[in-house]
Design an enzyme around this catalytic site. Structure first.
Site, PDB file in Angstrom:
ATOM      1  CG  ASP A  68      18.010  71.362  68.474  1.00  0.00           C
ATOM      2  OD1 ASP A  68      17.355  70.304  68.457  1.00  0.00           O
ATOM      3  OD2 ASP A  68      17.849  72.271  67.643  1.00  0.00           O
ATOM      4  CB  SER A  71      19.946  72.210  64.921  1.00  0.00           C
ATOM      5  OG  SER A  71      20.294  72.533  66.261  1.00  0.00           O
ATOM      6  CG  ASN A  73      25.326  75.232  62.548  1.00  0.00           C
ATOM      7  OD1 ASN A  73      24.603  74.506  61.869  1.00  0.00           O
ATOM      8  ND2 ASN A  73      26.414  75.823  62.057  1.00  0.00           N
ATOM      9  CD1 TRP A  75      22.777  79.039  66.455  1.00  0.00           C
ATOM     10  CD2 TRP A  75      22.538  80.982  67.534  1.00  0.00           C
ATOM     11  NE1 TRP A  75      21.444  79.225  66.685  1.00  0.00           N
ATOM     12  CE2 TRP A  75      21.263  80.403  67.341  1.00  0.00           C
ATOM     13  CE3 TRP A  75      22.633  82.208  68.186  1.00  0.00           C
ATOM     14  CZ2 TRP A  75      20.087  81.013  67.799  1.00  0.00           C
ATOM     15  CZ3 TRP A  75      21.466  82.818  68.643  1.00  0.00           C
ATOM     16  CH2 TRP A  75      20.215  82.216  68.441  1.00  0.00           C
ATOM     17  CE1 TYR A 111      18.394  75.706  64.896  1.00  0.00           C
ATOM     18  CE2 TYR A 111      19.132  77.961  64.555  1.00  0.00           C
ATOM     19  CZ  TYR A 111      19.396  76.644  64.872  1.00  0.00           C
ATOM     20  OH  TYR A 111      20.688  76.270  65.143  1.00  0.00           O
ATOM     21  CG  ASP A 247      14.503  67.675  67.454  1.00  0.00           C
ATOM     22  OD1 ASP A 247      15.421  68.095  68.178  1.00  0.00           O
ATOM     23  OD2 ASP A 247      13.942  68.387  66.605  1.00  0.00           O
ATOM     24  CB  THR A 250      10.786  68.939  68.645  1.00  0.00           C
ATOM     25  OG1 THR A 250      11.421  69.464  67.473  1.00  0.00           O
ATOM     26  CG2 THR A 250       9.280  68.985  68.440  1.00  0.00           C
TER      27      THR A 250
END
Length: 359
Positions: A68, A71, A73, A75, A111, A247, A250
């Protein structure tokens, strides 16, 4: 990366979509403006199709993630998460990894409201990044994640937007000298196989012509300036210029309601049903290109790119309205509908995005 069945399609197959959207309307604004109207966890990822595999720990524990660029991070679910969404996905177990190093730092990834809460830890992440900090989820509210085609997210945006100031994966790749060039590139195909993210390189067999380099207007997201959006040579949206985020996280092209409504009207898109604006499939060959003029260069989207043919045989517009605080200015999101058409290079060293027609 593999192209998977979308979360939207899976919910549809289980007869859950209409009820879910009525209870949990998505809010794309929540991804970029965390103070905006909240959305349920990860509802903005409902139409994404491209999933890749990474591994964490020693020995390796594998996870499917969304790569992505919107963003920052990394996780994944952990064994400490007992929510239904975690239970049906692969969960990282620190006790199984000899290279795990825990912290006491908590993390909450936005998110949409409460999308993931957990804590930060360090371990080896393969794509070959030793001592990478990442989030281990302890809660993932929202039963719909049970059907998600991914376990977690790997963010590729800038560290300035990382939650809890966690260093993004690509920043560690650069600082540890793991890539020959401080850039990565993304190639998305409409097929099940063949899509990829390439760290540290550019595959010139996957695009035609030359890359057009566009300077970043901000180093938070991969943000660039769009000069205008035209149809039949006339502005149909963004007539005085606007900011845009490239992005991969998206699925559609999103923008302010005024511009999007103009486009939907011109392409004959009907009213939204379950979040989709339907279009007659028989009209596709009659529709014009929609042209994004960026840095003085034309990037046309033909109707075959911006009209999506769905699994049930119907067709839908690849554009969606993006509600956000007007004080933030006019903002567009160039998602996978655009990126399938253009091979994209994200150049950290020079602060630029490179685009070229995808082969």
């Amino acid at each position: 990366m593999m192209k998977k069945k979308t979360l939207r399609q899976t919910l549809t197959d289980h007869g859950l979509l209409e009820d879910f959207l009525a209870k949990h309307p998505p809010s794309l604004a929540a991804k970029y403006f965390p103070t905006a109207a909240s959305a349920e966890p990860l509802t903005n990822y409902m139409d994404l199709e491209y999933v890749g595999t990474i591994s964490i720990g020693s020995p390796a524990q594998e996870f499917s993630v969304l790569f992505d660029t919107g963003s920052a991070n990394l996780w994944v679910p952990s064994v400490y998460c007992s929510d239904g969404a975690c239970a049906d996905h692969r969960r990282y177990d620190p006790a199984l990894s000899s290279t795990y190093r825990g912290t006491t730092t908590s993390v909450s990834a936005w998110y949409g409201t409460g999308s993931m809460t957990g804590y930060l830890a360090y371990d080896t992440v393969r794509v070959s990044v030793p001592n990478q900090i990442f989030g281990l989820s302890k809660t993932e509210p929202g039963s719909f994640l049970y059907y998600a085609p991914f376990d977690g997210l790997l963010g590729l945006a800038f560290p300035s937007i990382a939650f809890s100031r966690a260093t993004p994966v690509f920043d560690n790749m650069m600082s540890q000298g793991l890539v020959s060039q401080d850039l990565f590139s993304i190639y998305l195909t409409p097929n099940e196989n063949g899509s990829f993210v390439m760290f540290g390189g550019i595959d010139d067999t996957c695009f035609t012509g030359n890359l057009s380099w566009i300077p970043l207007s901000a180093e938070t997201y991969w943000q660039i300036k769009v000069d205008s959006i035209t149809m039949y040579g006339r502005p149909i949206a963004c007539p005085y210029g606007c900011q845009s985020i490239v992005d991969s996280g998206t699925s559609l092209v999103a923008g302010p309601a005024a511009g999007i409504n103009n486009i939907q009207y011109e392409i004959g898109a009907g009213g939204a049903r379950n979040g989709l604006h339907t279009v007659s499939c028989s009209f596709i060959s009659l529709l014009p290109d929609i042209v994004f003029i960026i840095n003085g260069i034309q990037f046309p989207l033909p109707p075959q790119a911006y009209i999506r043919q769905l699994r049930d045989g119907s067709c839908a517009s690849g554009f969606e309205a993006f509600d956000f605080d007007s004080a933030a200015g006019e903002l567009w999101i160039l998602g996978d509908v655009f990126l399938r058409r253009y091979y994209s290079v994200f150049d950290r060293a020079n602060g630029m995005v490179g685009l070229a027609p995808a082969a």
